[in-house]
Design a protein around this motif. Sequence first.
Motif, mmCIF file in Angstrom:
data_model
loop_
_atom_site.group_PDB
_atom_site.id
_atom_site.type_symbol
_atom_site.label_atom_id
_atom_site.label_comp_id
_atom_site.label_asym_id
_atom_site.label_seq_id
_atom_site.Cartn_x
_atom_site.Cartn_y
_atom_site.Cartn_z
ATOM 1 N N TYR A 1 0.823 -1.218 0.000
ATOM 2 C CA TYR A 1 0.000 0.000 0.000
ATOM 3 C C TYR A 1 0.853 1.263 0.000
ATOM 4 O O TYR A 1 0.505 2.267 -0.650
ATOM 5 N N TYR A 2 1.985 1.238 0.699
ATOM 6 C CA TYR A 2 2.882 2.395 0.661
ATOM 7 C C TYR A 2 3.374 2.648 -0.763
ATOM 8 O O TYR A 2 3.522 3.791 -1.189
ATOM 9 N N GLU A 3 3.615 1.563 -1.472
ATOM 10 C CA GLU A 3 4.108 1.717 -2.843
ATOM 11 C C GLU A 3 3.037 2.352 -3.738
ATOM 12 O O GLU A 3 3.340 3.207 -4.568
ATOM 13 N N LEU A 4 1.777 1.937 -3.550
ATOM 14 C CA LEU A 4 0.681 2.565 -4.310
ATOM 15 C C LEU A 4 0.598 4.060 -3.999
ATOM 16 O O LEU A 4 0.407 4.885 -4.901
ATOM 17 N N ALA A 5 0.731 4.416 -2.716
ATOM 18 C CA ALA A 5 0.674 5.825 -2.315
ATOM 19 C C ALA A 5 1.867 6.599 -2.861
ATOM 20 O O ALA A 5 1.729 7.738 -3.316
ATOM 21 N N ALA A 6 3.050 5.974 -2.817
ATOM 22 C CA ALA A 6 4.265 6.638 -3.311
ATOM 23 C C ALA A 6 4.153 6.940 -4.803
ATOM 24 O O ALA A 6 4.579 7.997 -5.271
ATOM 25 N N LYS A 7 3.557 6.010 -5.554
ATOM 26 C CA LYS A 7 3.394 6.213 -7.001
ATOM 27 C C LYS A 7 2.448 7.372 -7.300
ATOM 28 O O LYS A 7 2.487 7.932 -8.391
ATOM 29 N N GLN A 8 1.612 7.728 -6.318
ATOM 30 C CA GLN A 8 0.693 8.840 -6.516
ATOM 31 C C GLN A 8 1.216 10.134 -5.889
ATOM 32 O O GLN A 8 0.492 11.112 -5.762
ATOM 33 N N GLY A 9 2.488 10.113 -5.472
ATOM 34 C CA GLY A 9 3.161 11.359 -5.115
ATOM 35 C C GLY A 9 3.168 11.745 -3.655
ATOM 36 O O GLY A 9 3.385 12.920 -3.340
ATOM 37 N N ILE A 10 2.953 10.816 -2.721
ATOM 38 C CA ILE A 10 3.013 11.154 -1.300
ATOM 39 C C ILE A 10 4.448 10.928 -0.807
ATOM 40 O O ILE A 10 4.905 9.780 -0.726
ATOM 41 N N PRO A 11 5.183 11.984 -0.471
ATOM 42 C CA PRO A 11 6.590 11.824 -0.041
ATOM 43 C C PRO A 11 6.736 10.929 1.181
ATOM 44 O O PRO A 11 7.666 10.124 1.260
ATOM 45 N N ASP A 12 5.823 11.063 2.171
ATOM 46 C CA ASP A 12 5.915 10.235 3.379
ATOM 47 C C ASP A 12 5.799 8.756 3.048
ATOM 48 O O ASP A 12 6.312 7.900 3.782
ATOM 49 N N ALA A 13 5.102 8.441 1.969
ATOM 50 C CA ALA A 13 4.962 7.039 1.590
ATOM 51 C C ALA A 13 6.305 6.464 1.141
ATOM 52 O O ALA A 13 6.607 5.292 1.413
ATOM 53 N N ARG A 14 7.118 7.260 0.486
ATOM 54 C CA ARG A 14 8.442 6.773 0.055
ATOM 55 C C ARG A 14 9.311 6.499 1.283
ATOM 56 O O ARG A 14 10.038 5.498 1.333
ATOM 57 N N THR A 15 9.226 7.387 2.273
ATOM 58 C CA THR A 15 9.994 7.181 3.514
ATOM 59 C C THR A 15 9.529 5.915 4.223
ATOM 60 O O THR A 15 10.343 5.105 4.686
ATOM 61 N N ALA A 16 8.198 5.742 4.313
ATOM 62 C CA ALA A 16 7.648 4.556 4.982
ATOM 63 C C ALA A 16 8.014 3.286 4.228
ATOM 64 O O ALA A 16 8.292 2.249 4.835
ATOM 65 N N LEU A 17 8.025 3.380 2.909
ATOM 66 C CA LEU A 17 8.362 2.208 2.094
ATOM 67 C C LEU A 17 9.790 1.752 2.363
ATOM 68 O O LEU A 17 10.069 0.553 2.497
ATOM 69 N N ALA A 18 10.686 2.716 2.492
ATOM 70 C CA ALA A 18 12.076 2.375 2.814
ATOM 71 C C ALA A 18 12.177 1.773 4.213
ATOM 72 O O ALA A 18 13.029 0.908 4.470
ATOM 73 N N ARG A 19 11.284 2.198 5.096
ATOM 74 C CA ARG A 19 11.305 1.696 6.466
ATOM 75 C C ARG A 19 10.870 0.230 6.545
ATOM 76 O O ARG A 19 11.412 -0.562 7.306
ATOM 77 N N VAL A 20 9.854 -0.144 5.801
ATOM 78 C CA VAL A 20 9.332 -1.517 5.881
ATOM 79 C C VAL A 20 9.973 -2.454 4.867
ATOM 80 O O VAL A 20 9.770 -3.660 4.928
ATOM 81 N N ARG A 21 10.755 -1.902 3.964
ATOM 82 C CA ARG A 21 11.398 -2.736 2.962
ATOM 83 C C ARG A 21 12.904 -2.450 2.953
ATOM 84 O O ARG A 21 13.456 -1.985 1.961
ATOM 85 N N PRO A 22 13.586 -2.757 4.059
ATOM 86 C CA PRO A 22 15.040 -2.519 4.107
ATOM 87 C C PRO A 22 15.754 -3.476 3.149
ATOM 88 O O PRO A 22 15.378 -4.632 3.015
ATOM 89 N N THR A 23 16.784 -2.961 2.508
ATOM 90 C CA THR A 23 17.493 -3.782 1.511
ATOM 91 C C THR A 23 18.173 -4.976 2.145
ATOM 92 O O THR A 23 18.383 -6.000 1.493
ATOM 93 N N SER A 24 18.516 -4.897 3.441
ATOM 94 C CA SER A 24 19.211 -6.004 4.089
ATOM 95 C C SER A 24 18.276 -7.108 4.543
ATOM 96 O O SER A 24 18.716 -8.175 4.950
ATOM 97 N N SER A 25 16.950 -6.861 4.512
ATOM 98 C CA SER A 25 16.005 -7.879 4.991
ATOM 99 C C SER A 25 14.869 -8.045 3.989
ATOM 100 O O SER A 25 13.724 -7.665 4.242
ATOM 101 N N PRO A 26 15.136 -8.618 2.808
ATOM 102 C CA PRO A 26 14.104 -8.742 1.783
ATOM 103 C C PRO A 26 12.953 -9.641 2.199
ATOM 104 O O PRO A 26 11.876 -9.576 1.635
ATOM 105 N N SER A 27 13.164 -10.516 3.197
ATOM 106 C CA SER A 27 12.092 -11.423 3.609
ATOM 107 C C SER A 27 11.157 -10.790 4.623
ATOM 108 O O SER A 27 10.151 -11.370 4.985
ATOM 109 N N TYR A 28 11.469 -9.580 5.101
ATOM 110 C CA TYR A 28 10.686 -8.848 6.097
ATOM 111 C C TYR A 28 10.529 -9.624 7.401
ATOM 112 O O TYR A 28 9.591 -9.408 8.152
ATOM 113 N N SER A 29 11.452 -10.581 7.700
ATOM 114 C CA SER A 29 11.272 -11.441 8.878
ATOM 115 C C SER A 29 11.275 -10.646 10.180
ATOM 116 O O SER A 29 10.639 -11.040 11.146
#
Length: 331
Positions: free
Chosen positions: A273-301
């Motif tokens: 959902y953050y990605e959908l919001a980010a694609k529609q131009g919400i800056p906070d969504a891009r920040t949140a997306l980076a928070r829940v999708r860290p590059t070091s933990s692709p499995s989100y465990s």
Amino acid sequence: MSVKEMLEKGNSHFEASLSMVGFLKEQALKEAVKYYEEVLKIDAQHTEAKRKLEKCRAELLAPALPFKKNNFKRYGAVTAVIGFILIGFYYWNWYTTGKEDMKWVKATFYSTIRYEDTARVYKEMFFRMNKYANTWLMDDTTNYALGLYYEEGRGGAIANIDKAIDFYEKVDDSYPDANYRIGCIFFKGLGNKMPDSEKAKKYFELAANNGVVIANNFLGLIYLEGNHKDFKLAKKYFETASSKNEKWGHYNLGYIYEHGYGVTASPSQAAYYYELAAKQGIPDARTALARVRPTSSPSYSSYNKPKNSAQKQPFAALDGWNAINSLLRKR
């Protein structure tokens, strides 16, 4: 002028005075006296001039006759007819002018106004709407527009939230933007109004039920952060907004999935959902997306457990009103 001509002039004024009353009669007699006196200067023994002069002077010295009752009825009826004609003409002119004014206002309201013309056009729109305010020439569109002008202080209007609400409430529920604007006023506490989630909820529900998608998002915020928290209802309203591609609905669904409000926390769902919001131009969504999708933990465990209150990030859609101001803009 000869004696004969002066005598004829005097007689003409004297005879005219016989059918007159009041000031007009007095003026006609004075004119007649003037001509008779001129005749007598030339011929002091002129019999007719002497006789008519005496009559004129007697008429001028006589007390004014009382206004007869039948005359009152006659002249009163004439005055009434003239009055009705003048009122009818005024009403017809007011109606036709007002109809054209309101036609122009509505056409302009729905048109694109050039930036350099904005101040002039807004001022003219406010002048025309305010001129016919609270009359039956106003309809849903013009009442809504005038409410908007009083809410925002647009076009020379002095910002007045009470007047804005008054005009918004004249609008039928089938024109739901008015209810949405009142909901925003009570949600944020604009002007002299204190924030009131109960009143805001009432108007947002009316707006949402009549097709204002973003109103669902506000209802979700009320149940998420208001006095009567209900996370399931908040999720329901966010889902309704999101299903209609409302960007803040996407963002807030991501938020509740990230933090586990009424659902099992799910970083993957939050990221979706953050990605959908980010694609529609919400800056906070891009920040949140980076928070829940860290590059070091692709499995989100590391995000499978619900977060406690100490770990939760501030709710961006309510933090500092920046996001709320975005929500308050016109659809």
